[in-house]
Motif scaffolding. Structure first.
Motif, PDB file in Angstrom:
ATOM      1  N   THR A 119       0.835  -1.200   0.000  1.00 16.71           N
ATOM      2  CA  THR A 119       0.000   0.000   0.000  1.00 16.71           C
ATOM      3  C   THR A 119       0.877   1.261   0.000  1.00 16.71           C
ATOM      4  O   THR A 119       1.935   1.284   0.631  1.00 16.71           O
ATOM      5  N   ASP A 121       0.023   3.907   1.510  1.00 11.77           N
ATOM      6  CA  ASP A 121      -0.302   4.601   2.766  1.00 11.77           C
ATOM      7  C   ASP A 121       0.820   4.358   3.783  1.00 11.77           C
ATOM      8  O   ASP A 121       0.841   3.340   4.479  1.00 11.77           O
ATOM      9  N   GLN A 122       1.724   5.336   3.864  1.00 14.50           N
ATOM     10  CA  GLN A 122       2.896   5.155   4.725  1.00 14.50           C
ATOM     11  C   GLN A 122       2.622   5.483   6.187  1.00 14.50           C
ATOM     12  O   GLN A 122       3.539   5.447   7.026  1.00 14.50           O
ATOM     13  N   ASN A 123       1.386   5.814   6.503  1.00 15.75           N
ATOM     14  CA  ASN A 123       1.016   6.014   7.914  1.00 15.75           C
ATOM     15  C   ASN A 123       0.792   4.680   8.622  1.00 15.75           C
ATOM     16  O   ASN A 123       0.749   4.628   9.847  1.00 15.75           O
ATOM     17  N   LYS A 124       0.636   3.630   7.822  1.00 15.05           N
ATOM     18  CA  LYS A 124       0.402   2.300   8.403  1.00 15.05           C
ATOM     19  C   LYS A 124       1.727   1.612   8.717  1.00 15.05           C
ATOM     20  O   LYS A 124       2.734   1.846   8.053  1.00 15.05           O
ATOM     21  N   PRO A 132       3.850  -0.951   3.717  1.00  9.40           N
ATOM     22  CA  PRO A 132       3.709   0.388   3.131  1.00  9.40           C
ATOM     23  C   PRO A 132       4.914   0.722   2.242  1.00  9.40           C
ATOM     24  O   PRO A 132       6.066   0.563   2.653  1.00  9.40           O
ATOM     25  N   SER A 136       3.243   5.897  -4.928  1.00 10.47           N
ATOM     26  CA  SER A 136       1.776   5.834  -5.064  1.00 10.47           C
ATOM     27  C   SER A 136       1.337   5.249  -6.401  1.00 10.47           C
ATOM     28  O   SER A 136       0.157   4.920  -6.567  1.00 10.47           O
ATOM     29  N   ASP A 173      -5.356   1.719  -5.103  1.00 12.20           N
ATOM     30  CA  ASP A 173      -3.928   1.997  -4.960  1.00 12.20           C
ATOM     31  C   ASP A 173      -3.153   0.812  -4.388  1.00 12.20           C
ATOM     32  O   ASP A 173      -1.919   0.825  -4.363  1.00 12.20           O
ATOM     33  N   ASP A 174      -3.879  -0.194  -3.895  1.00 12.13           N
ATOM     34  CA  ASP A 174      -3.231  -1.336  -3.244  1.00 12.13           C
ATOM     35  C   ASP A 174      -2.956  -2.470  -4.231  1.00 12.13           C
ATOM     36  O   ASP A 174      -3.715  -2.690  -5.186  1.00 12.13           O
TER      37      ASP A 174
END
Length: 526
Positions: A119, A121-124, A132, A136, A173-174
């Motif tokens: 993903t 989403d680098q907050n995960k 992550p 993107s 996006d995944d």
């Protein structure tokens, strides 16, 4: 004419295999690039690396901050002064490299036949079912069935430190992948390689530009290792460097890491100052049975063009072991016999347990391989490739090497200001060392005087067989025979101090006298 690249006839007998290797001041003509990091950044370890044969220090900015690398570089400078060994600086940029950040730093185990989601989403946090990634656009770049490798200093994907996966589904996006081998990923940063797929990221990222324009300018870096897919990548980087003062002198070495770089190899070679065959990623993009073929073809092209070529990933097992495998030892020797100028050590010295021993053993293997390199065959190939009529410089360089071999000279001494003449001599692979006497040139920008020469001297530290020394700027070579003789005496004393020049030896000297280039043979007295 002997057609083998090996000299295995008299006087090299099978019995010589049992003879111990003789220690010399220069461990090998082939140079060694060492990557400095956690296990190789103290003054003591760096000093021992220099004594063992490291001539270029690589700083890998895919990890660590500039302050960390600056501290390492300051230790290198202290080590250079204490050992009196020159060492060049290479900066390796991140470029379009995909990465997974493991913020927790805990090892992540991926089991075969399980699913994992990549993903943007680098907050995960990274886990065994979610990774992550710093890109993107991955979901737009891949399709079902594509192969993705993830690991720390990627190897083949078959060992337990890296994993290979197959894309099974793209959802927004995944990207969901099926894990093909069980592996444990350790550390804070993993490299991601998507096999034979174009990744739409710039060659120089904003972070790369910042590192070069601050850290690079501050430290006058000698080499920039650039992830290269097209010739435009080199031109863009050169344009960028041209605006950074002295860095316009920095040599750009193109890292060939994937199929894109391979397809555009010829034009990249023409534009780059040198080539790095990044066999880790290349070994993933190419079928295993094709890797050796690309290596040999690429090295041959570099040799004939007179461009230095560096081979990577040769003794991976020495990251954790004191001895290389038999296959690795043979691989190093074959890289030398193929024509490599230098061997680049990555994880082996960066985080390996035995950085000094690794450099020493690789140097010994290189030295042994050089003894059986068929220089006569190589020389004839190089001369034939250049063709006739030769340029003035090519003619002088090839004549100097031919003369040195015929008279069994112990060394070739070349006076140069740009380093080009010395590199041309090295192109013909003489069997003896070439002392490159770099003669500084006085320049002005109307505000201050500066001497050139330091860059040129250090940049020859990656070229096979070249060993530089800086001449005294008060004695410009080429002006008067008296000053020429005075610099020559210093060069000979330099050779004597290092044990490569002895009484009654013959020495070939290549220098300019007025407007003419001269090759002369001198015999030393007691």
């Amino acid at each position: 004419m002997q057609s083998s690249p090996l000299l295995l006839e008299e006087p090299i007998r099978m019995a010589s295999v049992l003879e111990p290797s003789k220690p010399t001041f220069f461990p090998a003509m082939t140079k060694i690039v060492g990557t400095l990091g956690p296990k190789s950044r103290s003054i003591d370890i760096i000093s021992r690396c220099l004594d063992a044969g490291m001539s270029v220090a690589r700083f890998d900015f895919s990890w660590g901050d500039p302050e960390y690398h600056q501290e390492t570089l300051e230790n290198l400078r202290v080590a250079i002064k204490s050992t009196k060994k020159l060492c060049a600086i290479m900066v390796d940029t991140v470029g379009p490299e995909l990465q997974v950040e493991n913020k927790t730093d805990h090892p992540i185990t991926l089991e075969v036949d399980t699913l994992v989601v990549l993903t943007p989403d680098q907050n995960k946090d990274a886990s065994s079912n979610l990774l992550p990634i710093n890109f993107s656009g991955l979901s737009k770049a891949v399709k079902k069935g594509d192969i993705i490798f993830i690991g720390k200093y990627l190897c083949t994907g078959s060992e337990t430190a890296s994993v290979w996966m197959e894309v099974s589904e793209v959802d927004g996006d995944d990207v969901t992948c099926l894990v093909k081998n069980t592996a444990t990923l350790s550390g804070s940063l993993f490299t991601v390689h998507v096999s034979q797929t174009h990744i739409d990221l710039p060659t120089l990222t904003d972070k790369d530009k910042e590192v070069i324009s601050t850290w690079g300018v501050q430290n006058n870096i000698d080499f920039l290792a650039l992830y290269t897919r097209h010739v435009e990548d080199i031109r863009y980087a050169r344009e960028f460097l041209s605006k950074l003062g002295d860095l316009k002198q920095t040599h750009i070495y193109a890292k060939i890491e994937n199929i894109e770089g391979l397809k555009h190899f010829d034009e990249i070679l023409r534009e780059a100052d040198g080539i790095i065959l990044a066999r880790g990623n290349l070994g993933i993009d190419l079928p295993p049975e094709k890797v050796f073929l690309f290596q040999k073809a690429a090295i041959y092209k570099c040799n004939m063009a007179g461009k230095p070529v560096v081979v990577t990933r040769v003794v991976d097992s020495m990251t954790d072991n004191l001895r290389p495998t038999r296959a690795e030892a043979t691989d190093v020797a074959n890289a030398v016999l193929d024509g490599s100028d230098a061997i680049l050590l990555g994880a082996e010295t960066l985080r390996g347990l035995y950085p000094v021993e690794t450099i020493s053993i690789v140097g010994k293997i290189c030295a042994e391989a050089e003894k059986v390199h068929n220089q006569d065959l190589y020389f004839k190939k190089a001369v034939k490739y250049v063709g006739e009529p030769m340029s003035h410089l090519e003619s002088i360089a090839s004549s100097a090497v031919r003369a040195a071999i015929k008279v069994k000279a112990s060394v070739i001494i070349c006076f140069t200001s740009s380093g080009r003449a010395a590199r041309l001599i090295a192109k013909y692979r003489p069997t003896m060392p070439v002392i490159s006497v770099v003669v500084p040139q006085l320049k002005t920008n109307q505000l201050r005087w500066t001497f050139t020469g330091a860059f040129e001297a250090r940049q020859s530290l990656i070229v096979r067989g070249l060993f530089p020394m800086l001449a005294d700027p008060r004695h410009p070579a080429g002006s008067k025979s008296g000053t020429n003789e005075s610099i020559l005496k210093v060069a000979l004393d330099h050779g004597k101090a290092f044990g490569i020049v002895k009484p009654h030896d013959r020495v070939v000297v290549c220098q300019k006298v007025g407007d003419s280039s001269v090759v002369k043979i001198i015999e030393l007295e007691d």
